[in-house]
Design a protein around this motif. Structure first.
Motif, mmCIF file in Angstrom:
data_model
loop_
_atom_site.group_PDB
_atom_site.id
_atom_site.type_symbol
_atom_site.label_atom_id
_atom_site.label_comp_id
_atom_site.label_asym_id
_atom_site.label_seq_id
_atom_site.Cartn_x
_atom_site.Cartn_y
_atom_site.Cartn_z
ATOM 1 N N VAL A 73 119.092 -23.853 38.936
ATOM 2 C CA VAL A 73 117.708 -23.747 39.407
ATOM 3 C C VAL A 73 116.949 -22.786 38.490
ATOM 4 C CG1 VAL A 73 116.232 -23.068 41.337
ATOM 5 C CG2 VAL A 73 118.369 -24.271 41.784
ATOM 6 N N ALA A 74 117.540 -21.648 38.187
ATOM 7 C CA ALA A 74 116.880 -20.646 37.345
ATOM 8 C C ALA A 74 116.587 -21.189 35.948
ATOM 9 C CB ALA A 74 117.745 -19.391 37.265
ATOM 10 N N GLN A 75 117.517 -21.948 35.384
ATOM 11 C CA GLN A 75 117.301 -22.507 34.049
ATOM 12 C C GLN A 75 116.102 -23.451 34.045
ATOM 13 O OE1 GLN A 75 120.974 -24.366 32.920
ATOM 14 N NE2 GLN A 75 121.865 -22.468 32.153
ATOM 15 N N GLN A 76 116.029 -24.294 35.048
ATOM 16 C CA GLN A 76 114.931 -25.254 35.096
ATOM 17 C C GLN A 76 113.594 -24.560 35.363
ATOM 18 O OE1 GLN A 76 115.255 -28.306 34.023
ATOM 19 N NE2 GLN A 76 117.396 -27.778 33.707
ATOM 20 N N VAL A 77 113.603 -23.566 36.243
ATOM 21 C CA VAL A 77 112.368 -22.849 36.533
ATOM 22 C C VAL A 77 111.935 -22.035 35.322
ATOM 23 C CG1 VAL A 77 111.366 -21.022 37.968
ATOM 24 C CG2 VAL A 77 112.690 -22.846 39.031
ATOM 25 N N GLN A 109 110.701 -32.841 38.144
ATOM 26 C CA GLN A 109 111.688 -33.681 38.835
ATOM 27 C C GLN A 109 113.091 -33.077 38.737
ATOM 28 O OE1 GLN A 109 110.833 -36.204 40.874
ATOM 29 N NE2 GLN A 109 112.948 -35.936 41.485
ATOM 30 N N VAL A 110 113.417 -32.495 37.587
ATOM 31 C CA VAL A 110 114.728 -31.851 37.423
ATOM 32 C C VAL A 110 114.833 -30.649 38.368
ATOM 33 C CG1 VAL A 110 116.225 -30.600 35.824
ATOM 34 C CG2 VAL A 110 115.053 -32.659 35.067
ATOM 35 N N VAL A 111 113.770 -29.840 38.438
ATOM 36 C CA VAL A 111 113.759 -28.685 39.341
ATOM 37 C C VAL A 111 113.914 -29.157 40.785
ATOM 38 C CG1 VAL A 111 112.361 -26.799 40.280
ATOM 39 C CG2 VAL A 111 112.399 -27.219 37.811
ATOM 40 N N LEU A 112 113.141 -30.162 41.160
ATOM 41 C CA LEU A 112 113.188 -30.651 42.540
ATOM 42 C C LEU A 112 114.544 -31.262 42.879
ATOM 43 C CD1 LEU A 112 109.592 -32.125 42.916
ATOM 44 C CD2 LEU A 112 110.448 -29.878 43.603
#
Length: 184
Positions: free
Chosen positions: A11-15, A39-42
């Protein structure tokens, strides 16, 4: 069992990728289309939510059960803010309101995810403490041991609880003794 860091990391990487895009936008650049990134984060958040909801359904921890819905609602609200940001930035790549929603949603997802994971962690600690108290409450029975048969019976009854406590503590030891976590 996954550590807090291993759950939070995707989650942290995507955010963090969204934050980099946000910072580029702060320098006057148009925001790129974020549909794929969002979409990846979600998807990461959805996976976390599925696991968290399953955990809450199986939990006997009243505090966790009580606090879980509001923490999950915060994560879902932040996800909705990200969706709104995508729509606004898609129609106007310079939208300051869209950028604010993007960073607010990203921050909310990180904060909410951390809150969920810490709630789970606290629940696990309460479970260990409860098991320790159960074992401790059985110790006074040893004063009644008078024969080898009594001792055998006492040890036989003490062993499962003590084994459960030892396994739980041993499972936590890796995380608790891992150098980066020692400063917590």
């Amino acid at each position: 069992q996954k550590t807090i860091a291993s759950v939070l990391e995707p989650v942290a990487q995507q955010v963090s990728h969204l934050v980099v895009l946000y910072e580029a936008g702060q320098q006057g650049q148009a925001m790129p289309d974020l549909v794929d990134s969002i979409q990846v984060v979600l998807t990461c958040v959805s996976n976390l939510a599925t696991v968290a909801e399953s955990t809450a359904r199986q939990s006997n921890d009243a505090i966790f059960i009580r606090d879980f819905p509001s923490a999950m609602d915060a994560v879902n609200s932040s996800s909705a803010a990200l969706n709104e940001a995508v729509l606004e930035l898609r129609s106007d790549p310079y939208s300051s309101q869209g950028r604010r929603k993007l960073i607010t949603g990203a921050k909310g997802i990180l904060t909410g995810t951390c809150d969920l994971l810490l709630m789970y962690d606290e629940s696990e600690v309460r479970k260990i403490v409860k098991n320790c108290e159960a074992v401790k409450s059985y110790f006074p029975v040893c004063l009644e041991v008078g024969t080898l048969e009594d001792l055998s019976f006492y040890i036989k009854n003490l062993t499962p609880g003590l084994t459960q406590v030892c396994k739980a503590v041993q499972n936590r030891a890796v995380e608790l003794l891992h150098k980066p976590y020692a400063v917590r």
